[in-house]
Design a protein around this motif. Structure first.
Motif, short mmCIF file in Angstrom:
data_model
loop_
_atom_site.label_atom_id
_atom_site.label_comp_id
_atom_site.label_asym_id
_atom_site.label_seq_id
_atom_site.Cartn_x
_atom_site.Cartn_y
_atom_site.Cartn_z
N GLU A 135 0.83 -1.06 -0.22
CA GLU A 135 0.16 0.20 -0.08
C GLU A 135 0.79 1.25 0.13
OE1 GLU A 135 -3.54 2.08 0.17
OE2 GLU A 135 -3.54 -0.09 0.46
N GLY A 136 0.63 2.14 -0.87
CA GLY A 136 1.23 3.53 -0.90
C GLY A 136 2.63 3.44 -1.85
N GLN A 137 2.96 2.35 -2.32
CA GLN A 137 4.00 2.16 -3.37
C GLN A 137 3.65 1.94 -4.52
OE1 GLN A 137 6.90 -0.60 -1.49
NE2 GLN A 137 7.66 0.63 0.12
N ALA A 138 4.29 2.34 -5.47
CA ALA A 138 4.03 1.97 -6.81
C ALA A 138 4.74 0.67 -7.25
CB ALA A 138 4.30 2.95 -7.92
N ALA A 139 4.22 -0.07 -8.30
CA ALA A 139 4.82 -1.37 -8.81
C ALA A 139 6.09 -0.94 -9.45
CB ALA A 139 4.13 -2.31 -9.61
N SER A 140 7.09 -1.88 -9.67
CA SER A 140 8.25 -1.39 -10.30
C SER A 140 7.84 -1.04 -11.97
CB SER A 140 9.24 -2.51 -10.43
OG SER A 140 8.75 -3.78 -10.96
N GLY A 141 8.66 -0.11 -12.43
CA GLY A 141 8.34 0.34 -13.63
C GLY A 141 7.29 1.50 -13.96
N GLU A 142 6.35 1.65 -12.79
CA GLU A 142 5.33 2.61 -12.86
C GLU A 142 5.54 3.79 -12.32
OE1 GLU A 142 1.59 0.93 -11.41
OE2 GLU A 142 1.85 -0.89 -12.89
N LYS A 143 5.04 4.90 -12.35
CA LYS A 143 5.16 6.21 -11.84
C LYS A 143 4.41 6.34 -10.90
CE LYS A 143 4.38 11.19 -12.63
NZ LYS A 143 3.61 12.20 -13.12
N GLU A 144 4.95 6.66 -9.49
CA GLU A 144 4.10 6.73 -8.38
C GLU A 144 2.99 7.67 -8.37
OE1 GLU A 144 4.93 7.51 -3.60
OE2 GLU A 144 6.76 6.45 -4.82
N GLU A 145 1.80 7.46 -7.66
CA GLU A 145 0.79 8.24 -8.01
C GLU A 145 0.71 9.56 -6.94
OE1 GLU A 145 -4.12 7.83 -7.41
OE2 GLU A 145 -3.00 6.39 -8.54
N GLU A 146 0.68 10.58 -7.27
CA GLU A 146 0.46 11.53 -5.98
C GLU A 146 -0.65 11.41 -5.21
OE1 GLU A 146 0.66 16.11 -6.63
OE2 GLU A 146 2.09 15.48 -8.32
N GLU A 147 -0.15 11.75 -3.84
CA GLU A 147 -1.37 11.39 -2.87
C GLU A 147 -2.03 12.71 -2.69
OE1 GLU A 147 -1.58 10.26 1.85
OE2 GLU A 147 0.03 9.56 0.78
N TRP A 148 -3.30 12.55 -2.61
CA TRP A 148 -4.25 13.63 -2.49
C TRP A 148 -4.21 14.29 -1.07
CZ3 TRP A 148 -6.94 17.12 -5.47
CH2 TRP A 148 -7.66 17.92 -4.97
N ASP A 149 -4.11 15.54 -1.00
CA ASP A 149 -3.79 16.19 0.03
C ASP A 149 -5.44 16.68 0.60
OD1 ASP A 149 -3.55 17.54 2.59
OD2 ASP A 149 -2.30 19.28 1.59
N TRP A 150 -6.14 16.02 1.55
CA TRP A 150 -7.49 16.30 1.70
C TRP A 150 -7.96 17.69 2.49
CZ3 TRP A 150 -10.79 13.60 -0.72
CH2 TRP A 150 -10.63 12.18 -1.42
N PHE A 151 -6.80 18.23 2.88
CA PHE A 151 -6.78 19.36 3.84
C PHE A 151 -6.61 20.64 2.90
CE2 PHE A 151 -5.97 16.24 7.02
CZ PHE A 151 -6.87 16.12 7.84
N GLU A 152 -5.99 20.47 1.76
CA GLU A 152 -5.88 21.73 0.88
C GLU A 152 -6.99 21.98 0.31
OE1 GLU A 152 -3.56 21.98 -3.28
OE2 GLU A 152 -2.39 21.06 -1.77
N GLU A 153 -7.21 23.39 0.24
CA GLU A 153 -8.41 23.79 -0.16
C GLU A 153 -8.16 24.29 -1.76
OE1 GLU A 153 -11.33 25.08 1.10
OE2 GLU A 153 -10.56 24.21 3.15
N ASP A 154 -9.43 23.92 -2.43
CA ASP A 154 -9.43 23.97 -3.86
C ASP A 154 -9.67 25.52 -4.42
OD1 ASP A 154 -9.60 23.68 -6.65
OD2 ASP A 154 -11.86 22.56 -6.61
N PRO A 155 -8.75 26.04 -5.14
CA PRO A 155 -8.95 27.56 -5.56
C PRO A 155 -10.37 28.00 -5.96
CG PRO A 155 -6.98 26.61 -6.71
CD PRO A 155 -7.82 25.21 -6.09
N GLU A 156 -11.13 27.05 -6.54
CA GLU A 156 -12.44 27.68 -7.10
C GLU A 156 -13.30 27.74 -5.75
OE1 GLU A 156 -13.84 24.77 -9.89
OE2 GLU A 156 -12.02 25.13 -11.34
N TRP A 157 -13.15 27.03 -4.77
CA TRP A 157 -14.12 26.98 -3.82
C TRP A 157 -13.58 27.97 -2.72
CZ3 TRP A 157 -18.48 24.65 -3.10
CH2 TRP A 157 -19.09 23.63 -3.58
N GLU A 158 -12.19 28.43 -2.86
CA GLU A 158 -11.94 29.39 -1.99
C GLU A 158 -12.53 30.83 -2.52
OE1 GLU A 158 -7.63 30.01 -1.56
OE2 GLU A 158 -7.42 27.83 -1.11
N GLU A 159 -12.64 30.97 -3.87
CA GLU A 159 -13.27 32.15 -4.24
C GLU A 159 -14.76 32.20 -3.99
OE1 GLU A 159 -12.70 32.43 -8.67
OE2 GLU A 159 -10.42 31.96 -8.27
#
Length: 139
Positions: free
Chosen positions: A96-120
């Motif tokens: 869990e949390g590691q990419a298989a060999s040869g694949e690009k590791e997926e970026e983890e979503w930051d759930w506490f980060e505000e979306d700029p559209e919602w901020e407006e």
């Protein structure tokens, strides 16, 4: 007046030597519920006369399945255990949390980060609320 009538009736009855019948309400008076009910009598007579047919051992044959031994499972010798074990050992281990060999590791979503559209949107809503409060205080 009623009392006088009762006493005079008793006095007359004693004088005549007869027993006075005073009408009284009793619970044993014959009513429609206590009288004989023909339908109930017929029903009870039929219940008493009912003789069920005797059961035979063959009656259950249509409702019970015959027992059959289950099919024996395949023995482990029949399958190629060495081939299965080798395939298992060659499998890539997934963590869990590691990419298989040869694949690009997926970026983890930051759930506490505000979306700029919602901020407006939140800023516009806050401005509207502040304007309403100012209008209420101005009146």
């Amino acid at each position: 007046m009623m009392q006088h009538f009762r006493t005079s009736r008793h006095a007359l009855a004693r004088a005549a030597g007869k027993k006075v019948l005073i009408p009284r309400r009793t619970f044993l008076a014959p009513t429609a519920a206590l009288q004989a009910d023909m339908v109930q009598d017929l029903y009870l007579r039929e219940l008493k006369n009912y003789k069920p047919t005797p059961l035979k051992a063959s009656d259950a044959d249509a409702h019970v399945q015959k027992f059959r031994m289950p099919k024996a499972p395949p023995s482990p010798e029949e399958s190629d255990i060495a081939k299965d074990l080798k395939a298992y050992e060659e499998q890539q281990v997934e963590v869990e949390g590691q990419a298989a060999s040869g694949e690009k590791e997926e970026e983890e979503w930051d759930w506490f980060e505000e979306d700029p559209e919602w901020e407006e949107y939140y800023k516009k809503e806050a401005e509207k609320e502040a304007a309403k409060e100012a209008a209420k205080q101005g009146h």
